[in-house]
Write an enzyme that holds these catalytic residues in place. Structure first.
Site, short mmCIF file in Angstrom:
data_model
loop_
_atom_site.label_atom_id
_atom_site.label_comp_id
_atom_site.label_asym_id
_atom_site.label_seq_id
_atom_site.Cartn_x
_atom_site.Cartn_y
_atom_site.Cartn_z
NE ARG A 78 -3.85 -0.18 2.01
CZ ARG A 78 -4.92 -0.12 1.23
NH1 ARG A 78 -5.23 1.02 0.62
NH2 ARG A 78 -5.67 -1.18 1.02
CB ILE A 105 -8.27 3.85 2.33
CG1 ILE A 105 -9.74 3.47 2.56
CG2 ILE A 105 -7.76 4.71 3.49
CD1 ILE A 105 -9.96 2.60 3.77
CG LEU A 106 -5.99 7.96 -1.67
CD1 LEU A 106 -6.39 9.25 -2.38
CD2 LEU A 106 -4.99 7.17 -2.50
CG ASN A 118 -14.68 11.63 -0.52
OD1 ASN A 118 -15.06 11.47 -1.67
ND2 ASN A 118 -14.71 10.65 0.37
CB THR A 119 -19.43 13.51 -1.64
OG1 THR A 119 -19.29 12.40 -2.54
CG2 THR A 119 -19.22 14.80 -2.37
CG HIS A 120 -19.84 9.45 3.85
ND1 HIS A 120 -19.22 8.25 3.55
CD2 HIS A 120 -20.73 9.17 4.84
CE1 HIS A 120 -19.70 7.30 4.34
NE2 HIS A 120 -20.61 7.83 5.12
CG ASP A 152 -9.35 13.35 8.74
OD1 ASP A 152 -9.81 12.28 8.28
OD2 ASP A 152 -9.79 13.89 9.77
N GLY A 154 -8.37 9.70 8.65
CA GLY A 154 -9.40 8.83 9.19
C GLY A 154 -10.39 8.41 8.12
CG ASP A 156 -16.29 8.48 5.41
OD1 ASP A 156 -15.81 8.98 4.39
OD2 ASP A 156 -16.78 7.34 5.46
#
Length: 201
Positions: A78, A105-106, A118-120, A152, A154, A156
């Site tokens: 990764r 996931i970055l 981002n959106t969620h 960030d 974490g 979301d």
């Protein structure tokens, strides 16, 4: 980190957006369409994907936008994947990194280097993670929605920028609710990106 236009002298060129996407690219398309208006204040300078032959790639190509693909399976681990992704993003010199249905996931090699949004599909902090819509239905909530947030390290957990509510209707399936959330999401995301690059968010 590259400064946004609101932090630079007047008359600077539109903000440079790099968009990461994994699927059909409907959100990417909404961003590309918005960028056709000079008043929006941004242009997409590159699109990145985590797999080849996606709808997002085809949409980018249709607008003459360069595309890069970085696949997890092409790298030893990764860390190497994130390093390669960061290298490709940096080459496009973005003012803002936009995640649009990107399913990887970055880590800090990317998130710590580029200002990322981002959106969620929930009203965070409720229902973070990959199954937000399913969990909202299982919990019997009457209102769900969409959140635009800074990214960030974490899951979301980044600061919230904007939210919009979407009613949950009796008998809703996961697909029903997802469709209505996505319809709201695209408009909210595009408007929020515009405000960010113009210094209003």
């Amino acid at each position: 980190m590259t400064l946004l236009p609101s932090q630079t002298p007047a008359g600077r060129d539109p903000a440079r957006l790099v968009v990461l996407a994994s699927g059909a690219g409907t959100t990417l398309q909404a961003i590309l369409d918005a960028c056709q208006d000079p008043a929006f204040g941004a242009r997409v300078v590159a699109v990145g994907t985590d797999r080849p032959d996606t709808g997002a790639q085809r949409r980018a190509a249709g607008h003459g936008v360069p595309v890069f693909t970085v696949q997890m399976g092409d790298h030893a681990d990764r860390d190497a994947f994130n390093a390669a992704t960061a290298q490709q993003i940096a080459a496009a010199r973005p003012d803002l990194l936009v995640l649009a249905g990107y399913m990887k996931i970055l880590d800090k090699q990317v998130i710590g280097r580029f200002r990322t949004v981002n959106t969620h599909p929930s009203l965070l902090p409720s229902f973070p993670g990959a199954h937000a819509i399913r969990e909202a239905l299982e919990h019997g909530v009457r209102v769900s929605g969409v959140t635009v947030h800074w990214v960030d390290e974490g899951v979301d957990t980044g600061p919230i920028i904007a939210q919009a509510a979407v009613d949950v209707r009796p008998g809703d399936t996961e697909d029903d609710l997802r469709d209505r959330i996505q319809a709201v999401e695209r408009g909210l995301y595009v408007a929020t990106i515009g405000k960010i690059v113009r210094g209003g968010a």
